[in-house]
Design a protein around this motif. Structure first.
Motif, PDB file in Angstrom:
ATOM      1  N   GLU A 129       0.811  -1.213   0.000  1.00 50.62           N
ATOM      2  CA  GLU A 129       0.000   0.000   0.000  1.00 50.62           C
ATOM      3  C   GLU A 129       0.847   1.266   0.000  1.00 50.62           C
ATOM      4  O   GLU A 129       1.958   1.280   0.536  1.00 50.62           O
ATOM      5  CB  GLU A 129      -0.912   0.042   1.230  1.00 50.62           C
ATOM      6  N   TYR A 162      -2.220  -3.071  -3.829  1.00 49.29           N
ATOM      7  CA  TYR A 162      -2.419  -4.258  -4.643  1.00 49.29           C
ATOM      8  C   TYR A 162      -1.963  -5.456  -3.830  1.00 49.29           C
ATOM      9  O   TYR A 162      -1.197  -5.344  -2.867  1.00 49.29           O
ATOM     10  CB  TYR A 162      -1.663  -4.171  -5.980  1.00 49.29           C
ATOM     11  N   ALA A 193     -11.668   6.175  -6.541  1.00 51.28           N
ATOM     12  CA  ALA A 193     -11.260   5.164  -7.518  1.00 51.28           C
ATOM     13  C   ALA A 193     -12.336   5.056  -8.584  1.00 51.28           C
ATOM     14  O   ALA A 193     -13.366   5.736  -8.522  1.00 51.28           O
ATOM     15  CB  ALA A 193     -11.080   3.804  -6.835  1.00 51.28           C
ATOM     16  N   ASN A 208      -9.488   0.844 -10.327  1.00 49.19           N
ATOM     17  CA  ASN A 208      -8.334   1.609 -10.818  1.00 49.19           C
ATOM     18  C   ASN A 208      -8.225   2.850  -9.942  1.00 49.19           C
ATOM     19  O   ASN A 208      -9.226   3.390  -9.490  1.00 49.19           O
ATOM     20  CB  ASN A 208      -8.535   2.042 -12.265  1.00 49.19           C
ATOM     21  N   TYR A 209      -7.001   3.318  -9.745  1.00 46.92           N
ATOM     22  CA  TYR A 209      -6.827   4.555  -8.974  1.00 46.92           C
ATOM     23  C   TYR A 209      -6.691   5.720  -9.927  1.00 46.92           C
ATOM     24  O   TYR A 209      -6.203   5.628 -10.980  1.00 46.92           O
ATOM     25  CB  TYR A 209      -5.612   4.557  -8.053  1.00 46.92           C
ATOM     26  N   ARG A 211      -6.076  -5.062  -7.463  1.00 51.11           N
ATOM     27  CA  ARG A 211      -5.963  -3.643  -7.095  1.00 51.11           C
ATOM     28  C   ARG A 211      -7.111  -3.248  -6.175  1.00 51.11           C
ATOM     29  O   ARG A 211      -8.252  -3.657  -6.394  1.00 51.11           O
ATOM     30  CB  ARG A 211      -5.972  -2.782  -8.345  1.00 51.11           C
ATOM     31  N   TYR A 212      -6.786  -2.416  -5.193  1.00 46.54           N
ATOM     32  CA  TYR A 212      -7.805  -1.964  -4.241  1.00 46.54           C
ATOM     33  C   TYR A 212      -7.420  -0.618  -3.652  1.00 46.54           C
ATOM     34  O   TYR A 212      -6.281  -0.164  -3.782  1.00 46.54           O
ATOM     35  CB  TYR A 212      -8.001  -2.991  -3.121  1.00 46.54           C
ATOM     36  N   VAL A 213      -8.393   0.030  -3.017  1.00 42.47           N
ATOM     37  CA  VAL A 213      -8.136   1.186  -2.179  1.00 42.47           C
ATOM     38  C   VAL A 213      -8.733   0.900  -0.807  1.00 42.47           C
ATOM     39  O   VAL A 213      -9.680   0.114  -0.669  1.00 42.47           O
ATOM     40  CB  VAL A 213      -8.696   2.512  -2.762  1.00 42.47           C
ATOM     41  N   ILE A 219      -2.065   7.910   0.354  1.00 38.36           N
ATOM     42  CA  ILE A 219      -2.343   8.993  -0.574  1.00 38.36           C
ATOM     43  C   ILE A 219      -2.650  10.286   0.170  1.00 38.36           C
ATOM     44  O   ILE A 219      -2.243  11.360  -0.238  1.00 38.36           O
ATOM     45  CB  ILE A 219      -3.509   8.610  -1.513  1.00 38.36           C
ATOM     46  N   GLN A 269      -3.775   3.394  -1.533  1.00 38.81           N
ATOM     47  CA  GLN A 269      -3.926   2.624  -2.768  1.00 38.81           C
ATOM     48  C   GLN A 269      -3.046   1.397  -2.631  1.00 38.81           C
ATOM     49  O   GLN A 269      -1.916   1.497  -2.140  1.00 38.81           O
ATOM     50  CB  GLN A 269      -3.476   3.443  -3.971  1.00 38.81           C
TER      51      GLN A 269
END
Length: 167
Positions: free
Chosen positions: A10, A139, A23, A166-167, A147-149, A13, A137
């Motif tokens: 991670e 993965y 996202a 997607n970011y 992929r994740y947030v 951000i 953000q």
């Protein structure tokens, strides 16, 4: 899932506000997903919670979590909380929390028997923070990178995670 155990890679951000875009939904298939949706998880400490206990009820939705859209064998759609939804209605609901129709009746039972979030989609691909906090953000995986947030919510011990984005 390794993400719940903190094993994702991670990057912090910064601060986000409730309702802020964080996202977008990956359109089409992605790692561990056969189609566009958000896998939405609520986590308290190291334990997942049923997202329906937190999300607002009374929204426009279509239940497609059973053998077909609108079929009576689908997972319950029963939000009772106060949080706004991470995507805009009309919500298409494709899998519930816990032991689901899919874990009992489809190929996914060979991968998992407990679904740790809910799977939702809508006409909009925009994903929004359900509460304010600090955005990360990330993965997870090798080869297939999921992929994740994640939002670490300042006012509680809760995190929310949004997978297949997607970011």
């Amino acid at each position: 899932l390794g993400i719940i155990a903190g094993k994702g890679v991670e990057t912090e951000i910064g601060k986000v506000s409730e309702g802020q875009r964080i996202a977008s939904v990956i359109q089409g298939a992605s790692c561990n997903s056969s189609g566009a949706h958000v896998h939405f998880i609520v986590k308290e400490g190291s334990n997942t919670q049923n997202p329906f206990n937190f999300l607002k009820g009374g929204i426009d939705y279509e239940n497609c979590s059973g053998s077909s859209c609108g079929s009576p064998d689908g997972d319950p759609f029963n939000p009772i909380g106060s949080w706004n939804w991470p995507i805009s209605p009309r919500i298409q609901f494709s899998q519930g929390y816990g032991s689901t129709w899919a874990t009992r009746n489809t190929w996914v039972k060979s991968i998992y028997t407990f679904h740790n979030g809910i799977d939702i989609s809508s006409a909009s691909s925009e994903v929004k923070a359900v509460r304010s906090g600090t955005l990360f953000q990330g993965y997870y995986g090798v080869g297939c990178l999921l992929r994740y947030v994640r939002v670490d919510h300042d006012d509680s011990n809760f995190d929310t995670l949004y997978l297949h984005v997607n970011y």
